[in-house]
Design an enzyme around this catalytic site. Structure first.
Site, mmCIF file in Angstrom:
data_model
loop_
_atom_site.group_PDB
_atom_site.id
_atom_site.type_symbol
_atom_site.label_atom_id
_atom_site.label_comp_id
_atom_site.label_asym_id
_atom_site.label_seq_id
_atom_site.Cartn_x
_atom_site.Cartn_y
_atom_site.Cartn_z
ATOM 1 N N SER A 1 75.641 118.789 -24.969
ATOM 2 C CA SER A 1 76.976 118.200 -24.960
ATOM 3 C C SER A 1 77.652 118.521 -23.636
ATOM 4 O O SER A 1 77.741 119.685 -23.249
ATOM 5 C CB SER A 1 77.821 118.756 -26.114
ATOM 6 N N GLY B 1 80.885 117.565 -22.928
ATOM 7 C CA GLY B 1 82.312 117.339 -23.109
ATOM 8 C C GLY B 1 82.682 115.878 -22.928
ATOM 9 O O GLY B 1 82.002 114.982 -23.437
ATOM 10 N N ALA B 2 83.732 115.634 -22.169
ATOM 11 C CA ALA B 2 84.222 114.269 -21.977
ATOM 12 C C ALA B 2 83.235 113.387 -21.226
ATOM 13 O O ALA B 2 83.339 112.158 -21.260
ATOM 14 C CB ALA B 2 85.550 114.306 -21.220
ATOM 15 N N GLY C 1 79.964 113.097 -21.836
ATOM 16 C CA GLY C 1 78.949 112.504 -22.691
ATOM 17 C C GLY C 1 77.919 113.513 -23.139
ATOM 18 O O GLY C 1 78.192 114.721 -23.210
ATOM 19 N N GLY D 1 80.975 118.921 -31.660
ATOM 20 C CA GLY D 1 79.571 119.161 -31.339
ATOM 21 C C GLY D 1 78.701 119.252 -32.573
ATOM 22 O O GLY D 1 77.551 118.800 -32.570
ATOM 23 N N ASP D 2 79.249 119.813 -33.635
ATOM 24 C CA ASP D 2 78.509 119.911 -34.893
ATOM 25 C C ASP D 2 78.317 118.531 -35.511
ATOM 26 O O ASP D 2 77.253 118.222 -36.066
ATOM 27 C CB ASP D 2 79.255 120.820 -35.868
#
Length: 317
Positions: free
Chosen positions: A222, A224-225, A227, A253-254
């Protein structure tokens, strides 16, 4: 069916506030109470998608009883491991611009007997059902050494199970030696694992490839913003989604990991599902997990032409 393992679950309270002003009395505009912990959130996302999941977790005291009650109310089967210490309670404060402040309690200290019972409960639940994935998530509580996840991965593989692992630090590095099928670090955890900063998407790809060299079969990262990345034996893919407004990134994220596993846990189609679930989650309050009606697959783009030179919105030092 997806079996989740959360060694350090929590009772999570989320407050939405106009602004977070230190030292002031703040009146919340919204409030939620949810069962917490990364594996618990994966189970909640799987259940929201209408699929079966079993949550294995140590529970103790009144907070533990409330966690079990909340999970049952969401249609999640619970395989509790009784422990003497009380389950921890965490607090999250969400501001309108998406900024999230979290206060996480340490949680109880598990005895050697409780740690072994947790492993045995995972084995029993796997043997008793038609499990597609065992998903091991989150920090380890006091009393569990860094090799505990490695032991779990080794036992699960010996039983023929596929393992998805979402943890960090020494616990991640130790578990890599047992070759988990999927690991899901965020950018900070990825940088920590390889011991250097990540400035571009290409840096993240190289770091993910190193995790594969250490033992991971696939890395779902992951960013974040920016992608998400998927790097496996077949190559690398980059996925992103349009997000109209970020409300809370708790559990996003989960939710992504759940979306990945629900879609088979392999290849660009599973990455697209992960991105869709993560994008939907950040647009919901607190740690609410998205259901099918919340997903917008048309907003998702997945490509094998990874933008290696793109500078990360939040570079990791």
């Amino acid at each position: 069916m997806i079996l989740t393992v959360t060694p350090n679950p929590s009772l999570d309270r989320t407050y939405e506030v106009p602004s977070l002003d230190r030292g002031e009395v703040i009146r919340a505009t919204g409030e939620r109470m949810d069962p917490g912990g990364k594996g618990v959130n994966v189970s909640r996302a799987v259940a929201a998608a209408g699929q079966r999941t079993i949550a294995v977790l140590p529970l103790g005291g009144a907070p533990g009883a409330l966690v079990a009650e909340l999970l049952h109310a969401q249609g999640i089967e619970v395989a509790p491991v009784p422990v003497t210490g009380a389950t921890r309670s965490n607090i999250s404060v969400a501001e309108p611009d998406g900024t999230l402040t979290k206060i996480n309690a340490p949680g109880p200290e598990l005895t050697a007997a409780e740690a072994e019972l947790l492993l045995e409960t995972v084995r029993q639940q796997y043997r008793s059902g038609d499990t597609d994935w065992i998903t091991c998530c989150g920090s380890l509580p006091r009393g569990l050494g860094p090799s505990w996840y490695a032991d779990l991965v080794a036992r699960a593989h010996a039983a023929g199970a596929r393992i998805a692992l979402d943890t960090s630090g020494p616990a991640l590095l130790a578990a890599l030696r047992e070759r988990p099928d999927v690991v899901k670090p965020n950018a900070e955890e990825l940088a920590e694992a390889v011991g250097r900063p990540l400035v571009t998407v290409g840096d993240a790809v190289k770091a993910a490839e190193e995790l594969r060299e250490m033992g991971a079969d696939a890395v779902l990262a992951s960013l974040g913003a920016d992608g998400q990345l998927l790097v496996d034996g077949a190559g690398a893919w980059f996925g992103s989604a349009r997000v109209d407004a970020v409300r809370s990134n708790v559990g996003a994220g989960d939710s992504s990991l759940a979306g990945f596993l629900i879609a088979g846990g392999r290849g660009p189609e599973a990455l697209a599902s992960a991105v869709a679930h993560g994008a939907a989650a950040v647009q919901l309050p607190g740690s609410v997990m998205p259901g099918p009606a919340d997903l917008d697959p048309s907003a998702v783009t997945v490509t094998s032409e990874v933008p290696a030179d793109r500078v990360l919105t939040e570079p990791v030092s």
